[in-house]
Design a protein around this motif. Structure first.
Motif, PDB file in Angstrom:
ATOM      1  N   LEU A  36      -6.489   4.014  -0.815  1.00 61.15           N
ATOM      2  CA  LEU A  36      -5.857   5.331  -0.874  1.00 61.15           C
ATOM      3  C   LEU A  36      -4.589   5.276  -1.713  1.00 61.15           C
ATOM      4  O   LEU A  36      -3.757   4.369  -1.554  1.00 61.15           O
ATOM      5  CB  LEU A  36      -5.499   5.815   0.526  1.00 61.15           C
ATOM      6  CG  LEU A  36      -6.641   6.280   1.434  1.00 61.15           C
ATOM      7  CD1 LEU A  36      -6.102   6.589   2.818  1.00 61.15           C
ATOM      8  CD2 LEU A  36      -7.345   7.497   0.842  1.00 61.15           C
ATOM      9  N   GLY A  37      -4.441   6.256  -2.593  1.00 68.41           N
ATOM     10  CA  GLY A  37      -3.243   6.339  -3.410  1.00 68.41           C
ATOM     11  C   GLY A  37      -2.700   7.752  -3.436  1.00 68.41           C
ATOM     12  O   GLY A  37      -3.438   8.717  -3.264  1.00 68.41           O
ATOM     13  N   GLU A  38      -1.394   7.863  -3.638  1.00 63.79           N
ATOM     14  CA  GLU A  38      -0.797   9.181  -3.848  1.00 63.79           C
ATOM     15  C   GLU A  38      -0.379   9.285  -5.305  1.00 63.79           C
ATOM     16  O   GLU A  38      -0.216   8.278  -6.004  1.00 63.79           O
ATOM     17  CB  GLU A  38       0.407   9.394  -2.927  1.00 63.79           C
ATOM     18  CG  GLU A  38       1.565   8.442  -3.175  1.00 63.79           C
ATOM     19  CD  GLU A  38       2.784   8.778  -2.330  1.00 63.79           C
ATOM     20  OE1 GLU A  38       2.755   9.772  -1.594  1.00 63.79           O
ATOM     21  OE2 GLU A  38       3.785   8.038  -2.421  1.00 63.79           O
ATOM     22  N   GLY A  39      -0.217  10.518  -5.762  1.00 62.41           N
ATOM     23  CA  GLY A  39       0.209  10.694  -7.141  1.00 62.41           C
ATOM     24  C   GLY A  39      -0.051  12.088  -7.645  1.00 62.41           C
ATOM     25  O   GLY A  39      -0.543  12.965  -6.927  1.00 62.41           O
ATOM     26  N   ALA A  40       0.288  12.296  -8.912  1.00 62.40           N
ATOM     27  CA  ALA A  40       0.079  13.581  -9.570  1.00 62.40           C
ATOM     28  C   ALA A  40      -0.045  13.346 -11.062  1.00 62.40           C
ATOM     29  O   ALA A  40       0.532  12.397 -11.612  1.00 62.40           O
ATOM     30  CB  ALA A  40       1.246  14.531  -9.291  1.00 62.40           C
ATOM     31  N   ALA A  41      -0.810  14.202 -11.716  1.00 65.35           N
ATOM     32  CA  ALA A  41      -0.910  14.159 -13.170  1.00 65.35           C
ATOM     33  C   ALA A  41      -1.044  15.577 -13.683  1.00 65.35           C
ATOM     34  O   ALA A  41      -1.765  16.400 -13.111  1.00 65.35           O
ATOM     35  CB  ALA A  41      -2.097  13.313 -13.617  1.00 65.35           C
TER      36      ALA A  41
END
Length: 418
Positions: A237-242
């Motif tokens: 699981l990873g968090e982030g935004a693009a």
């Protein structure tokens, strides 16, 4: 639409991102090209005990980017969204838009879980802390369109502001629908992408129950996600935004923008078969629709940024779908990789983050490798670029996003915008 004219053509002029690899679009590709993982041990203090050994956490303190009002009103997923969008806007050089231009500027955003942190805080307040009320702005933090709303408010974009929630395909759908909206003349420019921040107790327990999460690598926790490998155990699981700034080609040319790539194909399908088990036929149809939309022959695609989650079923299904789409001989000539090995599965942000890395791969003539692919799965027998990146001229590239619920998206980019 013919590429001999500017009409109906949609280009990329700005990139922005935040993930466990760092904050900033360029650091995403820098690490992808070196196969450097940002996955670490997970030791966040939560309200209940969870069985999560590793995760992809955004390393920097993003609270420094916001005033107290914004921090208190919006969820972390919205904060990440604006960090990425602000960078993409600055990168694109878009500023000082006239009123009529703002009317034709839109936001297309994706998220799978929306304001998961706000939901968690509300339940903690009531059921663990024994309080009889939650924060006044809980509804704003919870609502899935909170991130798109924050982007719209901060940019004054007055065109459509639309949120897509199709699990792991959310941001890929957002980009595809932004492309169509510009292509068919409904708007001239858009911020498109997605974000996810769901490393909360309830969300983690839900993923635990589904038994799709990776076991920590006993030698190096950063190597816990191993797409297409015989010894893969699941995703991290990873968090982030693009965020990606899309414009009509005529708009970009008019203001002298630096054009990074062109979106030329978008395919979207539904498996309509099983809620979690992927169907290679549905995936193949999405890829073929994107190829048809791009007006290409399949053998013109050189590189694929695969969905590649490192699940047993998913990686095999994608291998089959690529063979079905391209034919066995052509499929074996493709350069294919999954960058989830280094940034984890960012779910609603995954499609946008991986497309962003694909744009940079085309610009740098480097196809990023699949990190930690030391032991090939004989059922995943395509060229998945094990362990290292390669130098490669990439005139056309594909990025795949396949989601629970049977939602499939393929996007195709062209490097040459002449």
């Amino acid at each position: 639409m013919s590429r001999d004219s500017d009409s109906g053509r949609v280009v990329i002029t700005g990139l922005g991102a935040a993930s466990c690899l760092g904050i900033g679009s360029h650091i995403q590709f820098q690490n992808a090209s070196l196969c450097n993982s940002g996955i670490t041990g997970f030791s966040n203090s939560l309200s209940i005990q969870v069985d999560l050994s590793c995760a992809g956490l955004v390393p920097s303190n993003i609270v420094d980017h916001f005033d107290s009002s914004t921090l208190g009103m919006y969820d972390r997923v919205a904060h990440l969204s604006w960090v990425a969008s602000k960078e993409a806007l600055e990168h694109s050089g878009l500023k000082d838009l006239r009123s009529e231009e703002l009317e034709r500027s839109a936001v297309f955003w994706g998220t799978g879980f929306g304001g998961a942190n706000t939901v968690e805080n509300a339940y903690d307040n009531i059921y663990i802390n024994g309080e009889d009320r939650v924060r006044p702005f809980t509804v704003i933090g919870v609502m899935s369109n909170g991130a798109a709303a924050l982007i719209s408010l901060n940019t004054a974009f007055k065109g459509p502001s639309i949120t897509y929630s199709t699990a792991c395909a959310s941001s890929a759908h957002a980009i595809g629908e932004a492309y169509r909206s510009i292509k068919h003349g409904y708007c001239d420019r858009a911020i498109a992408g997605g974000a996810e921040s769901l490393l909360t107790a309830a969300s983690i327990k839900a993923w635990e129950a589904l038994k799709t999460l990776a076991m920590p690598d006993p030698e190096n926790i950063a190597k816990s996600c191993k797409p297409f490998s015989k010894n893969r155990t699941g995703f991290v699981l990873g968090e982030g935004a693009a965020a990606i700034v899309l414009e009509s080609l005529s708009s970009a040319k008019k203001r002298g923008a630096i054009i990074l790539a062109e979106i030329i194909g978008y395919g979207a399908t539904s498996d309509s078969l099983h809620i979690t088990k992927p169907d290679p036929l549905g995936q193949s149809k999405a890829m073929q629709l994107a190829i048809n939309d791009a007006g290409l022959n399949a053998d013109q695609v050189v590189y694929i940024n695969a969905h590649g989650t490192a699940t047993q079923v998913g990686d095999i299904a994608e291998t089959i779908s690529i063979k079905n789409t391209f034919g066995l001989d052509a499929a074996k000539k493709l350069a294919i990789s999954s960058t989830k090995a280094i940034h984890g599965h960012t779910l609603g942000a995954a499609g946008a983050l991986e497309l962003l890395i694909t744009v940079q791969a085309m610009q740098n003539n480097i196809a990023p490798g699949t990190a930690f692919l030391e032991f090939n799965d004989p059922q995943c027998d395509l060229n998945y670029l094990p362990l290292r990146s390669i130098e490669l001229s990439i005139p056309y590239a594909m990025s795949n996003s396949f989601a629970f619920g049977g939602s499939n998206v393929s996007l195709i980019l062209a490097r040459d915008v002449s």
